[in-house]
Write an enzyme that holds these catalytic residues in place. Structure first.
Site, mmCIF file in Angstrom:
data_model
loop_
_atom_site.group_PDB
_atom_site.id
_atom_site.type_symbol
_atom_site.label_atom_id
_atom_site.label_comp_id
_atom_site.label_asym_id
_atom_site.label_seq_id
_atom_site.Cartn_x
_atom_site.Cartn_y
_atom_site.Cartn_z
ATOM 1 N N ASN A 15 7.693 -2.549 2.724
ATOM 2 C CA ASN A 15 7.147 -1.983 3.965
ATOM 3 C C ASN A 15 5.658 -1.729 3.738
ATOM 4 O O ASN A 15 5.290 -0.803 3.020
ATOM 5 C CB ASN A 15 7.891 -0.673 4.290
ATOM 6 N N TRP A 16 4.838 -2.568 4.356
ATOM 7 C CA TRP A 16 3.393 -2.464 4.109
ATOM 8 C C TRP A 16 2.767 -1.320 4.896
ATOM 9 O O TRP A 16 1.595 -1.011 4.710
ATOM 10 C CB TRP A 16 2.704 -3.794 4.466
ATOM 11 N N LYS A 17 3.521 -0.705 5.781
ATOM 12 C CA LYS A 17 2.999 0.393 6.621
ATOM 13 C C LYS A 17 1.686 -0.053 7.284
ATOM 14 O O LYS A 17 1.541 -1.235 7.593
ATOM 15 C CB LYS A 17 2.862 1.674 5.801
ATOM 16 N N HIS A 105 12.026 4.937 10.851
ATOM 17 C CA HIS A 105 11.374 5.396 9.612
ATOM 18 C C HIS A 105 10.964 6.864 9.802
ATOM 19 O O HIS A 105 10.570 7.272 10.893
ATOM 20 C CB HIS A 105 10.156 4.524 9.311
ATOM 21 N N GLU A 107 8.383 8.375 9.066
ATOM 22 C CA GLU A 107 7.011 8.551 9.566
ATOM 23 C C GLU A 107 6.977 8.413 11.084
ATOM 24 O O GLU A 107 6.204 9.081 11.762
ATOM 25 C CB GLU A 107 6.077 7.548 8.873
ATOM 26 N N GLU A 177 16.169 7.089 2.815
ATOM 27 C CA GLU A 177 14.819 7.436 2.368
ATOM 28 C C GLU A 177 14.624 8.951 2.468
ATOM 29 O O GLU A 177 14.241 9.455 3.538
ATOM 30 C CB GLU A 177 13.770 6.731 3.241
ATOM 31 N N GLY A 183 6.169 8.334 -0.985
ATOM 32 C CA GLY A 183 4.756 8.423 -1.310
ATOM 33 C C GLY A 183 4.396 9.573 -2.232
ATOM 34 O O GLY A 183 3.220 9.912 -2.373
ATOM 35 N N SER A 223 9.232 6.099 -3.433
ATOM 36 C CA SER A 223 8.603 6.025 -4.770
ATOM 37 C C SER A 223 9.317 5.059 -5.702
ATOM 38 O O SER A 223 9.448 5.320 -6.903
ATOM 39 C CB SER A 223 8.496 7.422 -5.394
ATOM 40 N N GLY A 244 7.497 1.030 -0.417
ATOM 41 C CA GLY A 244 6.252 1.226 0.307
ATOM 42 C C GLY A 244 5.065 0.803 -0.540
ATOM 43 O O GLY A 244 4.785 -0.384 -0.705
ATOM 44 N N GLY A 245 4.385 1.783 -1.117
ATOM 45 C CA GLY A 245 3.126 1.538 -1.847
ATOM 46 C C GLY A 245 3.174 0.385 -2.832
ATOM 47 O O GLY A 245 2.250 -0.442 -2.865
HETATM 48 P P1 13P Z 1 6.807 4.632 -1.067
HETATM 49 O O1 13P Z 1 7.498 3.527 -1.833
HETATM 50 O O2 13P Z 1 5.321 4.449 -0.991
HETATM 51 O O3 13P Z 1 7.234 5.987 -1.553
HETATM 52 O O4 13P Z 1 7.292 4.514 0.463
HETATM 53 C C1 13P Z 1 8.647 4.413 0.738
HETATM 54 C C2 13P Z 1 8.816 4.082 2.171
HETATM 55 O O5 13P Z 1 8.572 4.882 3.039
HETATM 56 C C3 13P Z 1 9.287 2.717 2.502
HETATM 57 O O6 13P Z 1 9.642 2.619 3.831
#
Ligand code: 13P
Length: 265
Positions: A15-17, A105, A107, A177, A183, A223, A244-245
Site C-alpha cells: 500500500n503506497w498510500k 483502511h 486512515e 491492521e 507506521g 510495521s 505500507g512504508g
Molecule cells: P506500515 O507498514 O507503514 O506500518 O503501514 C501499514 C499499513 O497501513 C498498510 O495498509
C-alpha cells in the site's frame, strides 16, 4: 480453527498510500519487476496499490513488461458513476485491470469519517465490478488497552460482511491492521497477530459460514519488514501481509515477498 494455510495462497500487498508521483511510480514498478524472480512469486500473489494518479502508468509497466504483480487501488467510490465530484469509480478501476481494492483502511476511517456502513457499501461496489476487496479492520490502542480488541473486530467484520453471498466472502481478503502498529515500527507479535486473525476467521464463519471462512484470505498489516515477515507468515491464520512504508522501496518489498514465499505455506 483451520488447518495450516488450508490451501489459501498468500497475498503480499504494498500500500503506497499518498506517496510516489507517477514518474516515481513507474520507476518503482520497473525496479520491482527487475528484482522479483519467478521463484519469488511462484508460491505467493503480490499486489501494489499506487495512488489513483499513478494507476494507469503502473498498469502500463506491469502489463508491458510482464511483471507478475497484480494492480491494486487504495479506495474507490460507492457509486459506479454520476455527480460525485472528486470520486473515482470502481468501474474505472476495473477498466484499468485493477484486481484488488483496499476498503476501510484505518486512515480513511479516521481522517475521512468512513463508517462501517460506508465501508460495507464500498466493499459491495468492488465486488459488483469483479474485483476483490481488501477490507481493513483493527483496533486502536485505547480499545486494545481496555480489552476491546475482539469486540471491535467482531463489530467491524460483521458490519462489512453481513448479507454477502458465501462465494463473495470466499473470494475477498480481510486485513487485520491494528491501528497502533501502523507506521510505528511496533508490529504485532506473531502470537497477537495469530490470535486476532483466528478471531476474525471465527467471526467470518459465524456471519458467512464455515466454508467461506476457510477460504477467505486474512492479511496482517502494521510495521511489516523483511525481518518480521517469516514469523508472521508462519501463523496458521495469517495468509499474507499488507505492507505500507516498506513497500515504497522495491528492494525492501522484494525481500518481504521472498521471505514470505520461503515461509513454507
Ligand atoms: P506500515 O507498514 O507503514 O506500518 O503501514 C501499514 C499499513 O497501513 C498498510 O495498509
Amino acid at each position: 480453527m483451520s488447518p495450516a494455510g488450508a490451501g489459501r495462497r498468500p497475498l503480499i500487498s504494498g500500500n503506497w498510500k499518498m506517496n510516489l508521483d507517477h514518474l516515481e511510480a513507474i520507476h518503482a514498478a520497473r525496479d520491482l519487476g527487475l528484482r522479483l524472480q519467478p521463484a519469488d512469486v511462484a508460491p505467493v500473489d503480490v499486489s501494489v496499490h499506487p495512488p489513483f494518479t499513478d494507476i494507469r502508468s503502473v498498469q502500463s509497466v506491469l502489463e508491458g513488461e510482464g511483471i507478475p504483480v497484480a494492480l491494486g487501488a487504495q479506495n474507490c467510490a460507492v457509486e459506479d458513476s454520476g455527480a460525485f465530484t472528486g470520486e473515482v469509480s470502481p468501474v474505472m478501476l476495473a477498466k484499468l485491470h485493477v484486481e484488488y481494492v483496499i476498503v476501510g483502511h484505518s486512515e480513511r476511517r479516521a481522517h475521512f469519517a468512513e463508517t462501517d456502513a460506508v465501508v460495507a457499501s464500498k466493499l459491495r461496489a468492488v465486488l459488483r465490478n469483479g474485483m476483490a476487496p481488501i477490507c481493513c479492520v483493527g483496533e486502536t490502542v485505547d480499545e486494545r488497552d481496555i480489552g476491546l480488541t475482539q469486540e471491535r473486530l467482531t463489530a467491524q467484520v460483521t458490519a462489512a460482511l453481513t448479507g454477502l453471498p458465501a462465494e463473495d466472502v470466499a473470494a475477498m481478503v480481510v486485513a487485520y491492521e491494528p491501528v497502533w502498529a501502523i507506521g510505528t515500527g511496533q508490529a504485532a507479535t506473531p502470537e497477537d497477530a495469530q490470535e486476532a486473525c483466528a478471531w476474525i476467521r471465527g467471526v467470518v464463519a459465524q456471519v458467512a459460514g464455515e466454508e467461506p471462512a476457510t477460504q477467505v484470505r486474512i492479511q496482517y498489516g502494521g510495521s511489516v519488514k523483511a525481518d518480521n515477515t517469516a514469523s508472521l507468515m508462519a501463523c496458521t491464520d495469517v495468509d499474507g501481509l499488507l505492507v505500507g512504508g516498506a513497500s515504497l522501496d522495491a528492494a525492501q518489498f522484494t525481500d518481504i515477498v521472498r521471505a514470505a514465499s520461503r515461509g513454507g505455506r
